[in-house]
Design a protein around this motif. Sequence first.
Motif, PDB file in Angstrom:
ATOM      1  N   ASP A 240       0.836  -1.202   0.000  1.00 57.06           N
ATOM      2  CA  ASP A 240       0.000   0.000   0.000  1.00 57.06           C
ATOM      3  C   ASP A 240       0.873   1.255   0.000  1.00 57.06           C
ATOM      4  N   PRO A 241       0.303   2.417  -0.308  1.00 57.29           N
ATOM      5  CA  PRO A 241       1.103   3.651  -0.271  1.00 57.29           C
ATOM      6  C   PRO A 241       1.783   3.834   1.089  1.00 57.29           C
ATOM      7  N   ALA A 242       3.063   4.141   1.059  1.00 57.94           N
ATOM      8  CA  ALA A 242       3.835   4.344   2.296  1.00 57.94           C
ATOM      9  C   ALA A 242       3.646   5.776   2.757  1.00 57.94           C
ATOM     10  N   THR A 243       2.996   5.940   3.886  1.00 61.56           N
ATOM     11  CA  THR A 243       2.609   7.277   4.338  1.00 61.56           C
ATOM     12  C   THR A 243       3.203   7.667   5.687  1.00 61.56           C
ATOM     13  N   THR A 244       3.817   6.724   6.416  1.00 61.75           N
ATOM     14  CA  THR A 244       4.348   7.044   7.744  1.00 61.75           C
ATOM     15  C   THR A 244       5.822   6.667   7.838  1.00 61.75           C
ATOM     16  N   GLU A 245       6.590   7.493   8.533  1.00 65.60           N
ATOM     17  CA  GLU A 245       8.006   7.196   8.734  1.00 65.60           C
ATOM     18  C   GLU A 245       8.165   6.091   9.770  1.00 65.60           C
ATOM     19  N   GLU A 246       9.100   5.215   9.522  1.00 64.46           N
ATOM     20  CA  GLU A 246       9.279   4.012  10.344  1.00 64.46           C
ATOM     21  C   GLU A 246      10.657   4.016  10.993  1.00 64.46           C
ATOM     22  N   HIS A 247      10.675   3.788  12.319  1.00 68.27           N
ATOM     23  CA  HIS A 247      11.935   3.633  13.033  1.00 68.27           C
ATOM     24  C   HIS A 247      12.416   2.187  12.887  1.00 68.27           C
ATOM     25  N   VAL A 248      13.685   2.015  12.558  1.00 74.69           N
ATOM     26  CA  VAL A 248      14.292   0.686  12.435  1.00 74.69           C
ATOM     27  C   VAL A 248      15.600   0.685  13.227  1.00 74.69           C
ATOM     28  N   PRO A 249      15.676  -0.150  14.300  1.00 73.56           N
ATOM     29  CA  PRO A 249      14.595  -0.885  14.951  1.00 73.56           C
ATOM     30  C   PRO A 249      13.639   0.101  15.623  1.00 73.56           C
ATOM     31  N   PRO A 250      12.666  -0.370  16.403  1.00 72.37           N
ATOM     32  CA  PRO A 250      11.767   0.567  17.073  1.00 72.37           C
ATOM     33  C   PRO A 250      12.527   1.623  17.884  1.00 72.37           C
ATOM     34  N   GLN A 251      11.950   2.791  17.972  1.00 74.78           N
ATOM     35  CA  GLN A 251      12.594   3.898  18.669  1.00 74.78           C
ATOM     36  C   GLN A 251      12.935   3.548  20.110  1.00 74.78           C
ATOM     37  N   ARG A 252      12.127   2.732  20.737  1.00 75.49           N
ATOM     38  CA  ARG A 252      12.350   2.382  22.143  1.00 75.49           C
ATOM     39  C   ARG A 252      13.573   1.490  22.334  1.00 75.49           C
ATOM     40  N   LEU A 253      14.133   0.968  21.237  1.00 73.81           N
ATOM     41  CA  LEU A 253      15.398   0.249  21.303  1.00 73.81           C
ATOM     42  C   LEU A 253      16.572   1.130  20.897  1.00 73.81           C
TER      43      LEU A 253
ATOM     44  N   LEU B 181      11.005 -17.743  14.409  1.00 76.14           N
ATOM     45  CA  LEU B 181      11.602 -18.606  15.423  1.00 76.14           C
ATOM     46  C   LEU B 181      12.868 -19.288  14.923  1.00 76.14           C
ATOM     47  N   GLY B 182      13.070 -19.326  13.606  1.00 75.19           N
ATOM     48  CA  GLY B 182      14.270 -19.937  13.045  1.00 75.19           C
ATOM     49  C   GLY B 182      15.417 -18.973  12.828  1.00 75.19           C
ATOM     50  N   LEU B 183      15.236 -17.697  13.194  1.00 76.16           N
ATOM     51  CA  LEU B 183      16.311 -16.719  13.034  1.00 76.16           C
ATOM     52  C   LEU B 183      17.437 -16.965  14.036  1.00 76.16           C
ATOM     53  N   THR B 184      18.631 -16.576  13.648  1.00 74.48           N
ATOM     54  CA  THR B 184      19.751 -16.535  14.587  1.00 74.48           C
ATOM     55  C   THR B 184      19.765 -15.148  15.211  1.00 74.48           C
ATOM     56  N   VAL B 185      19.599 -15.075  16.532  1.00 74.74           N
ATOM     57  CA  VAL B 185      19.554 -13.798  17.246  1.00 74.74           C
ATOM     58  C   VAL B 185      20.591 -13.833  18.354  1.00 74.74           C
ATOM     59  N   LEU B 186      21.493 -12.859  18.353  1.00 75.90           N
ATOM     60  CA  LEU B 186      22.487 -12.722  19.406  1.00 75.90           C
ATOM     61  C   LEU B 186      22.404 -11.327  19.992  1.00 75.90           C
ATOM     62  N   ARG B 187      22.530 -11.251  21.306  1.00 75.25           N
ATOM     63  CA  ARG B 187      22.452  -9.983  22.027  1.00 75.25           C
ATOM     64  C   ARG B 187      23.839  -9.610  22.550  1.00 75.25           C
ATOM     65  N   HIS B 188      24.259  -8.366  22.304  1.00 69.72           N
ATOM     66  CA  HIS B 188      25.514  -7.850  22.850  1.00 69.72           C
ATOM     67  C   HIS B 188      25.229  -7.130  24.157  1.00 69.72           C
ATOM     68  N   TRP B 189      25.924  -7.519  25.225  1.00 69.80           N
ATOM     69  CA  TRP B 189      25.775  -6.861  26.512  1.00 69.80           C
ATOM     70  C   TRP B 189      26.819  -5.755  26.620  1.00 69.80           C
TER      71      TRP B 189
ATOM     72  N   LEU C 184      22.823  -5.694  12.255  1.00 68.53           N
ATOM     73  CA  LEU C 184      23.046  -5.330  13.653  1.00 68.53           C
ATOM     74  C   LEU C 184      22.142  -4.149  13.958  1.00 68.53           C
ATOM     75  N   LEU C 185      21.227  -4.334  14.898  1.00 75.36           N
ATOM     76  CA  LEU C 185      20.214  -3.328  15.214  1.00 75.36           C
ATOM     77  C   LEU C 185      20.597  -2.595  16.490  1.00 75.36           C
ATOM     78  N   ALA C 186      20.602  -1.260  16.417  1.00 72.69           N
ATOM     79  CA  ALA C 186      20.887  -0.399  17.565  1.00 72.69           C
ATOM     80  C   ALA C 186      22.217  -0.743  18.223  1.00 72.69           C
ATOM     81  N   GLY C 187      23.130  -1.320  17.465  1.00 69.60           N
ATOM     82  CA  GLY C 187      24.454  -1.622  17.983  1.00 69.60           C
ATOM     83  C   GLY C 187      24.507  -2.758  18.977  1.00 69.60           C
ATOM     84  N   ARG C 188      23.384  -3.496  19.137  1.00 67.79           N
ATOM     85  CA  ARG C 188      23.351  -4.505  20.193  1.00 67.79           C
ATOM     86  C   ARG C 188      22.745  -5.843  19.816  1.00 67.79           C
ATOM     87  N   VAL C 189      21.870  -5.869  18.829  1.00 65.96           N
ATOM     88  CA  VAL C 189      21.155  -7.106  18.521  1.00 65.96           C
ATOM     89  C   VAL C 189      21.438  -7.504  17.076  1.00 65.96           C
TER      90      VAL C 189
END
Length: 300
Positions: A53-66, A211-219, A244-249
Amino acid sequence: MRKRPPEAMSVNRAHGGPLNLGIEPPGPMETVPLRLIEVLCPRMFAHCPICGDPATTEEHVPPQRLGGTRMTRTCARCNNSFGTLLEADLVDWFDEAWSTSSFQSDAIPGRRQTSRLLRRWTSDGQFVFLPEGRCDPAVGEILAAGGDVTLEVSPPDQNRCRLALLKSMYLGLCIKAGIPEGEPADRLRAELLAVRDAKRKADVPVSPIALGLTVLRHWGDPITEESVVLAELLPETGPVLGTLLAGRVFVSASSSWSEATTEPTERLVYQLRVGAPVSGEVATVHPEPPPKRARRRGHA
């Protein structure tokens, strides 16, 4: 951007010396080399990369809260639905937090709730709960009274958390190379659209791809301050491309597809034995809270 909850702190106890707390769970951790390939810059699409559909809203990647920034555009329905259905579980997982927690004991009648509990660890592997947000004042009375206490918590749902990461990873790849066509992208989008069309969180379908993704978290502090970086894991079994999302995931671009299933996440119940209260003062907090802004007084 939201104020980040404390990840580490040091408390000077009145008796017994300092108490150091951190977000990293105790025990052995898997360590894998990571190679950063390319910092991705914002890329705006005319049509939503998820539904078309028409893209009408700006999207944070990853979410802003991360810690994500505005990197692309999606349609309002995809933007809002994924935020409502998935984001809370992802943020709780990222923050090591449990939501809708309640305490109960014989000292105070009834269940007494806190909105959110941050779980932090001591150097010797003991856990400490830090209430965040609204908290029934009676919770303090329950803990001060000590004795047997029942704690009920809602842990983040693994399937919804992985779906939120799948969405961010997919949008990151779209930013890098454009919106893909054909398989396996069609199947990935079909699973994301099934989430978007769910009426409530409980209706979000299980996603074998997520569920089949490889996910690693950097502390610790972020590897980079960039929102999305094309990166490559370098395990002994061979390189794994992803973002690498937000420098940590790190989230892999490939998935070990299967007919994966997962049971709905249920509330956990813990029976605690609470001892005498311990007084002290917070000495350090990381990250430090932002300074308070002075308010100007106006004149009528």
